[in-house]
Design a protein around this motif. Structure first.
Motif, PDB file in Angstrom:
ATOM      1  N   GLY A  37       0.752  -1.297  -0.145  1.00  0.00           N
ATOM      2  CA  GLY A  37       0.038   0.098   0.029  1.00  0.00           C
ATOM      3  C   GLY A  37       0.855   1.173   0.132  1.00  0.00           C
ATOM      4  O   GLY A  37       0.528   2.302  -0.549  1.00  0.00           O
ATOM      5  N   GLN A  38       1.975   1.155   0.432  1.00  0.00           N
ATOM      6  CA  GLN A  38       2.990   2.214   0.513  1.00  0.00           C
ATOM      7  C   GLN A  38       3.621   2.646  -0.931  1.00  0.00           C
ATOM      8  O   GLN A  38       3.374   1.637  -1.911  1.00  0.00           O
ATOM      9  CB  GLN A  38       3.863   2.123   1.495  1.00  0.00           C
ATOM     10  CG  GLN A  38       3.575   2.115   2.842  1.00  0.00           C
ATOM     11  CD  GLN A  38       4.682   2.122   3.979  1.00  0.00           C
ATOM     12  OE1 GLN A  38       5.656   0.823   3.853  1.00  0.00           O
ATOM     13  NE2 GLN A  38       4.748   2.781   5.013  1.00  0.00           N
ATOM     14  N   PHE A  39       4.239   3.606  -1.133  1.00  0.00           N
ATOM     15  CA  PHE A  39       4.640   4.113  -2.340  1.00  0.00           C
ATOM     16  C   PHE A  39       6.265   4.867  -2.101  1.00  0.00           C
ATOM     17  O   PHE A  39       6.564   5.068  -1.170  1.00  0.00           O
ATOM     18  CB  PHE A  39       3.600   5.121  -3.028  1.00  0.00           C
ATOM     19  CG  PHE A  39       3.553   6.322  -2.172  1.00  0.00           C
ATOM     20  CD1 PHE A  39       4.480   7.584  -2.823  1.00  0.00           C
ATOM     21  CD2 PHE A  39       2.704   6.494  -1.382  1.00  0.00           C
ATOM     22  CE1 PHE A  39       3.986   8.623  -2.198  1.00  0.00           C
ATOM     23  CE2 PHE A  39       2.434   7.850  -0.791  1.00  0.00           C
ATOM     24  CZ  PHE A  39       3.122   8.989  -1.081  1.00  0.00           C
ATOM     25  N   VAL A  40       6.726   4.989  -3.270  1.00  0.00           N
ATOM     26  CA  VAL A  40       8.017   5.614  -3.490  1.00  0.00           C
ATOM     27  C   VAL A  40       7.659   6.966  -4.394  1.00  0.00           C
ATOM     28  O   VAL A  40       7.002   6.930  -5.352  1.00  0.00           O
ATOM     29  CB  VAL A  40       9.156   4.806  -4.002  1.00  0.00           C
ATOM     30  CG1 VAL A  40       9.788   3.843  -2.875  1.00  0.00           C
ATOM     31  CG2 VAL A  40       8.851   4.196  -5.246  1.00  0.00           C
ATOM     32  N   HIS A  41       8.470   7.914  -3.996  1.00  0.00           N
ATOM     33  CA  HIS A  41       8.508   9.126  -4.843  1.00  0.00           C
ATOM     34  C   HIS A  41       9.831   9.267  -5.389  1.00  0.00           C
ATOM     35  O   HIS A  41      10.795   9.531  -4.959  1.00  0.00           O
ATOM     36  CB  HIS A  41       8.331  10.386  -3.758  1.00  0.00           C
ATOM     37  CG  HIS A  41       7.386  11.480  -4.185  1.00  0.00           C
ATOM     38  ND1 HIS A  41       6.429  11.082  -4.768  1.00  0.00           N
ATOM     39  CD2 HIS A  41       7.309  12.817  -3.861  1.00  0.00           C
ATOM     40  CE1 HIS A  41       5.622  12.309  -5.185  1.00  0.00           C
ATOM     41  NE2 HIS A  41       6.195  13.152  -4.451  1.00  0.00           N
ATOM     42  N   VAL A  42       9.548   9.108  -6.690  1.00  0.00           N
ATOM     43  CA  VAL A  42      10.923   8.795  -7.754  1.00  0.00           C
ATOM     44  C   VAL A  42      11.279  10.154  -8.319  1.00  0.00           C
ATOM     45  O   VAL A  42      10.422  10.876  -8.700  1.00  0.00           O
ATOM     46  CB  VAL A  42      10.444   7.834  -8.620  1.00  0.00           C
ATOM     47  CG1 VAL A  42      11.672   7.617  -9.589  1.00  0.00           C
ATOM     48  CG2 VAL A  42      10.081   6.390  -8.134  1.00  0.00           C
ATOM     49  N   LYS A  43      12.222  10.567  -7.996  1.00  0.00           N
ATOM     50  CA  LYS A  43      12.989  11.706  -8.974  1.00  0.00           C
ATOM     51  C   LYS A  43      13.451  11.313 -10.280  1.00  0.00           C
ATOM     52  O   LYS A  43      14.320  10.415 -10.388  1.00  0.00           O
ATOM     53  CB  LYS A  43      14.152  12.368  -8.048  1.00  0.00           C
ATOM     54  CG  LYS A  43      14.625  13.567  -8.594  1.00  0.00           C
ATOM     55  CD  LYS A  43      15.878  13.982  -7.703  1.00  0.00           C
ATOM     56  CE  LYS A  43      16.363  15.476  -8.232  1.00  0.00           C
ATOM     57  NZ  LYS A  43      17.350  15.995  -7.271  1.00  0.00           N
ATOM     58  N   VAL A  44      12.957  11.855 -11.455  1.00  0.00           N
ATOM     59  CA  VAL A  44      13.292  11.620 -12.635  1.00  0.00           C
ATOM     60  C   VAL A  44      14.708  12.129 -12.863  1.00  0.00           C
ATOM     61  O   VAL A  44      14.908  13.504 -12.770  1.00  0.00           O
ATOM     62  CB  VAL A  44      12.072  12.109 -13.793  1.00  0.00           C
ATOM     63  CG1 VAL A  44      12.540  12.114 -15.214  1.00  0.00           C
ATOM     64  CG2 VAL A  44      10.757  11.769 -13.496  1.00  0.00           C
ATOM     65  N   ASN A  45      15.375  11.302 -13.525  1.00  0.00           N
ATOM     66  CA  ASN A  45      16.704  11.956 -13.917  1.00  0.00           C
ATOM     67  C   ASN A  45      16.933  12.966 -14.986  1.00  0.00           C
ATOM     68  O   ASN A  45      17.439  12.524 -16.103  1.00  0.00           O
ATOM     69  CB  ASN A  45      17.758  10.748 -14.229  1.00  0.00           C
ATOM     70  CG  ASN A  45      17.996  10.042 -12.944  1.00  0.00           C
ATOM     71  OD1 ASN A  45      17.472  10.245 -11.855  1.00  0.00           O
ATOM     72  ND2 ASN A  45      18.727   8.907 -13.196  1.00  0.00           N
ATOM     73  N   LEU A  96       6.606   5.781   1.705  1.00  0.00           N
ATOM     74  CA  LEU A  96       5.674   6.702   2.185  1.00  0.00           C
ATOM     75  C   LEU A  96       4.390   6.180   2.370  1.00  0.00           C
ATOM     76  O   LEU A  96       3.788   5.385   1.473  1.00  0.00           O
ATOM     77  CB  LEU A  96       5.836   7.772   1.074  1.00  0.00           C
ATOM     78  CG  LEU A  96       7.077   8.580   0.894  1.00  0.00           C
ATOM     79  CD1 LEU A  96       6.990   9.727  -0.025  1.00  0.00           C
ATOM     80  CD2 LEU A  96       7.346   9.291   2.148  1.00  0.00           C
ATOM     81  N   GLY A  97       3.668   6.753   3.066  1.00  0.00           N
ATOM     82  CA  GLY A  97       2.275   6.490   3.218  1.00  0.00           C
ATOM     83  C   GLY A  97       1.632   5.435   4.220  1.00  0.00           C
ATOM     84  O   GLY A  97       2.715   4.758   4.737  1.00  0.00           O
ATOM     85  N   THR A  98       0.334   5.172   4.414  1.00  0.00           N
ATOM     86  CA  THR A  98      -0.020   4.196   5.114  1.00  0.00           C
ATOM     87  C   THR A  98      -0.178   2.736   4.128  1.00  0.00           C
ATOM     88  O   THR A  98      -0.126   2.808   3.046  1.00  0.00           O
ATOM     89  CB  THR A  98      -1.382   4.744   5.658  1.00  0.00           C
ATOM     90  OG1 THR A  98      -2.253   4.721   4.565  1.00  0.00           O
ATOM     91  CG2 THR A  98      -1.425   5.679   6.511  1.00  0.00           C
ATOM     92  N   SER A  99      -0.452   1.771   4.887  1.00  0.00           N
ATOM     93  CA  SER A  99      -0.400   0.266   4.249  1.00  0.00           C
ATOM     94  C   SER A  99      -1.802  -0.161   4.540  1.00  0.00           C
ATOM     95  O   SER A  99      -2.443   0.046   5.435  1.00  0.00           O
ATOM     96  CB  SER A  99       0.671  -0.470   5.056  1.00  0.00           C
ATOM     97  OG  SER A  99       0.471  -0.644   6.314  1.00  0.00           O
ATOM     98  N   PHE A 100      -2.083  -1.179   3.768  1.00  0.00           N
ATOM     99  CA  PHE A 100      -3.292  -2.235   3.983  1.00  0.00           C
ATOM    100  C   PHE A 100      -2.969  -2.911   5.014  1.00  0.00           C
ATOM    101  O   PHE A 100      -1.916  -3.401   5.488  1.00  0.00           O
ATOM    102  CB  PHE A 100      -3.444  -3.103   2.674  1.00  0.00           C
ATOM    103  CG  PHE A 100      -3.821  -2.362   1.477  1.00  0.00           C
ATOM    104  CD1 PHE A 100      -5.353  -2.056   1.301  1.00  0.00           C
ATOM    105  CD2 PHE A 100      -2.959  -2.336   0.441  1.00  0.00           C
ATOM    106  CE1 PHE A 100      -5.642  -1.392   0.426  1.00  0.00           C
ATOM    107  CE2 PHE A 100      -3.552  -1.665  -0.655  1.00  0.00           C
ATOM    108  CZ  PHE A 100      -4.948  -1.187  -0.826  1.00  0.00           C
TER     109      PHE A 100
END
Length: 255
Positions: A37-45, A96-100
């Motif tokens: 349920g969580q995520f990653v915030h990806v920085k585009v190169n 990041l964020g909450t999970s199931f």
């Protein structure tokens, strides 16, 4: 949870579906901490794209220190990501964020589009026979996901709009029968808004606890910019999807 910045080497980057890519990144700290349920915030190169892109985690391999994401090209930023090569380094903020919640005996995971990724992560960490999975897509090409799920799931149900794979129809069409069996303890949903709203209502009608994973455009990813809010069902303002979610009790948010 604010997560942390970790730079990792891309170990796998494959084109797996219509405008859809699978990437495995060597991110040992995130791999150890991440939950479904969580995520990653990806920085585009690419200096042209300042904001990070929020992408759900589809799975982890803590032993190898890898995090797997599956994303669709929806704009210039994700298009730039698709041109990254194995061996390139990418900058991620997460988890990041909450999970199931994963504490029920029988969970039905319902996913559509790239919203299937969190359901895939759930199935990979679930106990054998704990999960029934329902995934849907427009056609056979969009349900390539079926081959990624572990054999330990209780049942995998595939639906397609055109009937080219599995059951013809929408994923929610099979839920009344599933919920009617009386042994489902929880429904976890991620996908298009109308699908989540319908699935949540069906779960409520059947007396099944339901969690949903909300999708919003995000700026900061840590609850500062207020660019990803959703309405509270109790009318008392808003939730920040990136920080208060993305996973919510379906009874708490307006779908």
């Amino acid at each position: 949870m604010s997560g942390f910045v970790e730079k990792g080497i891309i170990r796998v980057h494959d084109h797996v579906g219509p405008d859809i890519w699978l990437m495995q990144i060597e991110l040992p700290r995130i791999a150890k901490e991440a939950k479904p349920g969580q995520f990653v915030h990806v920085k585009v190169n690419d200096p042209r794209y300042i904001l990070r892109r929020p992408i759900s985690i589809a799975g982890t391999n803590p032993g190898k220190g890898r995090v797997e994401i599956i994303y669709r090209i929806v704009g210039k930023g994700t298009d730039a990501m698709s041109h990254l090569k194995v061996g390139d380094t990418i900058d991620c903020l997460g988890p990041l964020g909450t999970s199931f919640s994963m504490d029920k005996d029988h969970i039905v995971g319902i996913g559509g589009g790239v919203g299937i990724a969190p359901i895939l992560f759930m199935s990979r960490v679930a106990e054998p026979q704990q999960m029934t999975v329902v995934i849907g897509g427009r056609n056979k090409e969009e349900v390539f996901w079926k081959d990624l799920f572990p054999k330990t799931v209780r049942q995998l149900i595939v639906t397609t709009d055109d009937g080219s794979c599995g059951i013809k129809g929408f994923s929610v069409s099979v839920l009344p029968e599933l919920f009617g069996r009386g042994d489902v303890d929880e429904a976890c949903v991620c996908g298009p808004g109308i699908m989540m709203k319908t699935a949540a209502q069906m779960a409520k009608d059947a007396g099944v606890y339901c969690e949903v994973s909300m999708e919003r455009r995000m700026g900061c990813g840590i609850g500062t910019c207020l660019g990803c809010v959703c309405d509270r069902k109790d009318g008392k303002g808003h939730y920040k999807v990136c920080a208060d979610g993305p996973v919510f009790n379906a009874e708490e948010v307006v779908l």
